[in-house]
Design a protein around this motif. Sequence first.
Motif, PDB file in Angstrom:
ATOM      1  N   PHE A  95      -7.821   3.275  -6.510  1.00 58.63           N
ATOM      2  CA  PHE A  95      -9.138   2.052  -6.342  1.00 58.63           C
ATOM      3  C   PHE A  95      -8.241   0.523  -5.633  1.00 58.63           C
ATOM      4  O   PHE A  95      -8.425  -0.575  -5.657  1.00 58.63           O
ATOM      5  N   VAL A  96      -7.048   0.648  -7.333  1.00 59.41           N
ATOM      6  CA  VAL A  96      -5.954  -0.590  -5.882  1.00 59.41           C
ATOM      7  C   VAL A  96      -5.766  -0.261  -4.830  1.00 59.41           C
ATOM      8  O   VAL A  96      -5.516  -1.481  -4.411  1.00 59.41           O
ATOM      9  N   ILE A  97      -5.339   0.711  -4.046  1.00 60.27           N
ATOM     10  CA  ILE A  97      -4.997   0.992  -2.627  1.00 60.27           C
ATOM     11  C   ILE A  97      -5.687  -0.227  -2.709  1.00 60.27           C
ATOM     12  O   ILE A  97      -5.917  -0.478  -0.848  1.00 60.27           O
ATOM     13  N   ALA A  98      -7.639   0.983  -2.552  1.00 55.11           N
ATOM     14  CA  ALA A  98      -8.386   0.322  -1.468  1.00 55.11           C
ATOM     15  C   ALA A  98      -8.590  -0.872  -1.486  1.00 55.11           C
ATOM     16  O   ALA A  98      -9.025  -1.628  -0.647  1.00 55.11           O
ATOM     17  N   GLY A  99      -8.532  -1.546  -3.046  1.00 55.70           N
ATOM     18  CA  GLY A  99      -8.986  -2.719  -2.955  1.00 55.70           C
ATOM     19  C   GLY A  99      -7.442  -3.741  -1.844  1.00 55.70           C
ATOM     20  O   GLY A  99      -8.070  -5.154  -1.535  1.00 55.70           O
ATOM     21  N   VAL A 100      -6.704  -3.247  -2.229  1.00 61.42           N
ATOM     22  CA  VAL A 100      -5.177  -4.016  -0.733  1.00 61.42           C
ATOM     23  C   VAL A 100      -5.608  -3.716   0.240  1.00 61.42           C
ATOM     24  O   VAL A 100      -5.132  -4.314   1.430  1.00 61.42           O
ATOM     25  N   ILE A 101      -6.092  -2.230   0.486  1.00 63.41           N
ATOM     26  CA  ILE A 101      -6.920  -2.446   2.280  1.00 63.41           C
ATOM     27  C   ILE A 101      -7.876  -3.188   2.058  1.00 63.41           C
ATOM     28  O   ILE A 101      -7.237  -3.703   3.880  1.00 63.41           O
ATOM     29  N   VAL A 102      -8.628  -3.992   1.568  1.00 65.78           N
ATOM     30  CA  VAL A 102      -9.532  -4.673   2.128  1.00 65.78           C
ATOM     31  C   VAL A 102      -8.881  -6.132   2.578  1.00 65.78           C
ATOM     32  O   VAL A 102      -9.426  -6.383   3.140  1.00 65.78           O
ATOM     33  N   LEU A 103      -7.587  -6.896   2.022  1.00 64.73           N
ATOM     34  CA  LEU A 103      -6.877  -7.774   2.038  1.00 64.73           C
ATOM     35  C   LEU A 103      -5.798  -7.559   3.348  1.00 64.73           C
ATOM     36  O   LEU A 103      -5.913  -8.429   3.539  1.00 64.73           O
ATOM     37  N   HIS A 104      -5.379  -6.552   3.082  1.00 69.06           N
ATOM     38  CA  HIS A 104      -5.159  -5.835   4.631  1.00 69.06           C
ATOM     39  C   HIS A 104      -5.556  -6.052   5.200  1.00 69.06           C
ATOM     40  O   HIS A 104      -4.827  -6.862   6.930  1.00 69.06           O
ATOM     41  N   ILE A 105      -7.025  -5.481   5.851  1.00 69.69           N
ATOM     42  CA  ILE A 105      -7.380  -5.701   6.801  1.00 69.69           C
ATOM     43  C   ILE A 105      -7.520  -7.822   7.144  1.00 69.69           C
ATOM     44  O   ILE A 105      -8.287  -8.200   7.827  1.00 69.69           O
ATOM     45  N   TRP A 106      -7.823  -7.753   6.421  1.00 72.00           N
ATOM     46  CA  TRP A 106      -8.727  -9.581   5.390  1.00 72.00           C
ATOM     47  C   TRP A 106      -6.935  -9.918   6.695  1.00 72.00           C
ATOM     48  O   TRP A 106      -8.142 -10.408   7.259  1.00 72.00           O
ATOM     49  N   ILE A 150       1.123  -1.152   0.163  1.00 71.74           N
ATOM     50  CA  ILE A 150      -0.447   0.020  -0.299  1.00 71.74           C
ATOM     51  C   ILE A 150       1.145   1.043   0.539  1.00 71.74           C
ATOM     52  O   ILE A 150       0.322   2.271  -0.626  1.00 71.74           O
ATOM     53  N   PHE A 151       1.819   1.622   0.703  1.00 73.42           N
ATOM     54  CA  PHE A 151       3.225   2.601   0.917  1.00 73.42           C
ATOM     55  C   PHE A 151       3.723   2.846  -0.816  1.00 73.42           C
ATOM     56  O   PHE A 151       3.311   4.394  -0.964  1.00 73.42           O
ATOM     57  N   LEU A 152       4.350   1.790  -1.429  1.00 73.69           N
ATOM     58  CA  LEU A 152       4.396   1.774  -2.619  1.00 73.69           C
ATOM     59  C   LEU A 152       3.531   2.304  -3.153  1.00 73.69           C
ATOM     60  O   LEU A 152       3.871   2.884  -4.346  1.00 73.69           O
ATOM     61  N   LEU A 153       2.180   1.682  -3.436  1.00 75.15           N
ATOM     62  CA  LEU A 153       1.350   2.407  -4.244  1.00 75.15           C
ATOM     63  C   LEU A 153       1.253   3.886  -3.888  1.00 75.15           C
ATOM     64  O   LEU A 153       1.198   4.446  -5.389  1.00 75.15           O
ATOM     65  N   MET A 154       0.590   3.871  -3.078  1.00 70.28           N
ATOM     66  CA  MET A 154       0.790   5.550  -2.280  1.00 70.28           C
ATOM     67  C   MET A 154       1.596   6.119  -2.899  1.00 70.28           C
ATOM     68  O   MET A 154       1.713   7.354  -3.296  1.00 70.28           O
ATOM     69  N   MET A 155       2.455   5.912  -2.698  1.00 72.16           N
ATOM     70  CA  MET A 155       4.170   6.615  -3.269  1.00 72.16           C
ATOM     71  C   MET A 155       3.835   7.085  -5.010  1.00 72.16           C
ATOM     72  O   MET A 155       3.900   8.155  -4.965  1.00 72.16           O
TER      73      MET A 155
END
Lengths: 275, 431
Positions: B205-216, B137-142
């Motif tokens: 939206f990719v970040i949002a998707g990875v956040i779902v995985l992160h929380i999961w 997520i951090f890399l995608l944010m950057m």
Amino acid sequence: MLARIFAPIVVGLGFVTALVFAILFTPHDAAQPNVVEEFHKDPKAIHYASDGPLGKFDRQQLQRGFQVYQEVCSACHSIRLVHFRDLEEIGFTKPEVKAIAKQYKIEQPSINPDTGEATTRKNLPSDPIPWNFANEIAARAANNNALPPDLSLMVKAREGGAPYIYSLLTGFAPVPANLPASNRPAPNLHYNPYFANLNIAMPPPLTADGQVEYSDGTKATVDQMARDVSAFLIWTAEPKLEARHRAGIGVVIFLLIATVLAYMSYRNIWAGKKH
Amino acid sequence: MSFPWAEHYAPKHPVMRWLDEKLPLPRLVYSAVGPGYPVPRNLNYFWNFGILAGLALGIQIVSGIILAMHYAANGTVAFDSVEHIMRDVNSGWLIRYAHMNGASFFFIVVYIHIFRGLYYGSYKAPREMVWLLGVVIFLLMMATAFMGYVLPWGQMSFWGAQVITGFFSAIPVVGEPIREWLLGGFAPDNAALNRFFSLHYLLPFVIAGVIVLHIWSLHIPGSNNPTGVDVQGPQDTVPFHPYYTAKDGFGAGVFLVCYALLTFFAPNYLGHPDNYIPANPLSTPAHIVPEWYFLPFYAILKSFTFNFLWIPAKLWGVMAMFGSILLLFFLPWIDGSPVRSANYRPLYQKFFWILLVDVLILGYLGQAEVTPMVVLASQICAIYYFSHFLIILPIVSRIERPLPLPNSITESVLHGEAAEAAPIGLAAASH
């Protein structure tokens, strides 16, 4: 297990060694005394009505500033992002704006509807304020090849903002006797300690008190004109400043109340639960 | 969701039972952020920052979608279209300043979130996957933030794009073709601006998707806590709702107050004046600096000034800069200590604080004018950064003697008191 510990250490030592070599083999010249830094001055401290979270524009001052722009700066500089209609925001009425547009000394580039030839026409309130030059090349040709930058966003585009512009306008000075030859102004440059490299292509624009005649009776000293025009440029750069301040006060008060309520609800829910 | 002490959703109302059979959406909410997700009772305020990062992403997506309605990704009009938003679009100034400062606040909360993870050992087993996805997520944010900064097409946008895509040209042989392929030209221009806009819209939206995985992946072992001790039973936890929804509500309030103060009263404080000058490929700004959240990495890049082992300094710098983030992927295995929380790791704790100060200094050095002293200081700080993760941590984590851990979360919060105070309602009733 051992690989877990050795792999990172080997990679780490790689980066560290590269850096140690960089420290050892980069020539660390003694810092040259920086002449520009020695003579350069920070902007003067000056206060504007629009400063601070409750700041509002002084419309009388903005109108005077517009007058200075119109009679002095506009000879070279544009404010291409400002439209005549925007002048209503600094206190001109609709008919006044219409008149200002119509009487503006620079006309709007246009096309002759019959022949298709390039021509000009009188300005309308919906027009952007036109530039004295047809294009960049014309502007450079008239200014010893220096391009007078557009001023619409100047306050936000320079470190120091409006006080810097005020300082620059009032900061032209005789060349100091102890200034090294390499930093002395070349032909067509002018010494100004507030400018980044001390020598600016713009000749002093505000030269004498009374250069413009203010209709509100304010005495048009050089200092006053510089204040007024820099205040005007705060407005051209940030025309929604007042709306932003007003909305900001409301939003922050609302959020503070909501946060206090959220804190009380947090305390209430956790009451008796050690954590 | 799936750890032993999770509460299972048992709808009582027939409509909810019907819905649960057809589409178990209420079950998902119940298990994710409702009473079905028991959370350690001792989380401190640093555990607010995950939710705050989600809130920041939400603000960015909403404000960004509105901005995209008015923005034009074309080199000739991009700069003016941003000014059109600032001047002519109703409340456009608010949306644009909110988005601009929202990016900074997103990074502020994510940096605190990352350092919280580092301090309390949240990256360790069984939460390695949570950490790995977090680094993604951090890399995608950057990447997203960098491309977003290019869109206003000011001087810093253009020259930032020039410098950052220039990193790829450090790769031997194929570097320059890769750079041209990425930019769609020899220098940033319309092609680059358009693809950056497209990707800047996609990546959140990719970040949002990875956040779902992160929380999961977080919800499988459940949340870590300041003691780092595992949850042993229901007495150690409280249901996420209402306990942590209330606490996060308060945290969100404080966050929004800070965010509003900057957005409304100093919206350009974190920006660079040069970005209010339209992009001009013929005029290089005196100092090209990235946005503040990239500064520590920029300082690492600039600290490599010597062609060590015949590898050019620029390539070393680029490898080190990417390496400084990529090494975080290996952190769960580099750190060999079974103890999670730095509260019980006296030696690691000291190095943690040195690392934090080191990164802050690197951030300062990243924007400082390049003088011999600044270069030397950033070299020393970069040495510490890599030493911390790659040399100190593997050794310290294996030799240090941790302090005695509390037997349980409940024991740690009760401080020797035999039982809990009675809940307020009961206490009132007994009088």
